[in-house]
Design an enzyme around this catalytic site. Structure first.
Site, mmCIF file in Angstrom:
data_model
loop_
_atom_site.group_PDB
_atom_site.id
_atom_site.type_symbol
_atom_site.label_atom_id
_atom_site.label_comp_id
_atom_site.label_asym_id
_atom_site.label_seq_id
_atom_site.Cartn_x
_atom_site.Cartn_y
_atom_site.Cartn_z
ATOM 1 C CB CYS A 208 1.019 -3.569 5.491
ATOM 2 S SG CYS A 208 -0.517 -4.376 6.019
ATOM 3 C CG HIS B 225 -0.234 0.081 2.537
ATOM 4 N ND1 HIS B 225 0.120 1.277 3.113
ATOM 5 C CD2 HIS B 225 0.176 -0.889 3.392
ATOM 6 C CE1 HIS B 225 0.714 1.049 4.274
ATOM 7 N NE2 HIS B 225 0.770 -0.256 4.466
#
Length: 226
Positions: free
Chosen positions: A202, A186
């Site tokens: 992440c 992301h």
């Protein structure tokens, strides 16, 4: 590696171009001790093209300050030999790089930020789908650690897209089989975090980089995290 997610030990604003101006000539004869000017970050045409503002986005992105993104973490095509098929995403957690394997022995390389100690992950899976300007819904285990995030839970509709959303401008969702691992590739609005272990598991990229990656990666692409 049979399992995708494993808990491991320790992981090994706008353009601020002030100072890139010409110095004027002086006619004074006064003797002075020379003052060495601070080294300026390298800014070339490729940096301006890759990391300039994105005014056409749903939420316009500011340019990246070259002082906060080291040259080694800037997007670039490199020679890269891999046994993985073209289109595969490889995340090197040791050196904070993400490689998108290309034909003919090259890869597009991006700098990334990674999970804090205790939240790292590794293995093989696939990028099941991807979204522009996604909603962020922290998992329940994260909310248990940080109760203030309850207002962004799935029960409450998550955090709406925008510059302050932790998933940034794009998100690519990582599945093992048909199971969502809850890990993402992301964007981030914190460029200084690239090359560091700071997020909760992440893999984050500069917003401009995740847009570029998003446009290149096809749903179903393999992802390998080492």
């Amino acid at each position: 590696m049979s399992n995708f997610v494993t808990r491991r030990g320790v992981l090994r604003g706008g353009f601020a171009l002030a100072g890139l101006t010409l110095a004027g000539c002086s006619t004074t004869t006064t003797s002075r001790t020379p003052v060495e000017a601070p080294e300026q970050p390298r800014v070339d045409a490729s940096f301006l093209q890759n990391y300039g503002p994105r005014s056409q986005e749903q939420f316009p992105l500011p340019a990246i300050d070259p002082r906060v993104l080291a040259p080694k973490f800037r997007r670039q095509r490199i020679s890269y030999r891999s046994s993985e098929a073209p289109g595969t995403v490889i995340v090197d957690t040791r050196d904070f790089y993400l490689y998108l394997v290309e034909p003919s022995g090259t890869a597009m390389r991006y700098g990334v930020g990674l999970g804090r100690q205790g939240f790292e992950w590794s293995g093989r899976a696939r990028i099941a789908w991807k979204r522009p300007w996604p909603t962020w819904t922290p998992p329940d285990e994260m909310i248990a650690r940080e109760p203030e995030l309850e207002k962004y839970s799935a029960r409450n509709g998550g955090m709406q897209p925008g510059l302050g959303n932790p998933l940034g401008a794009r998100a690519l969702y990582i599945f093992q089989g048909n199971v969502d691992t809850l890990y993402r590739l992301h964007g981030t609005n914190e460029p200084a975090s690239i090359g560091k272990a700071v997020s909760s598991g992440c893999v984050r990229l500069i917003n401009q980089d995740v847009i570029d990656l998003y446009d290149r990666v096809k749903p179903g692409a393999a992802i390998v995290v080492t």
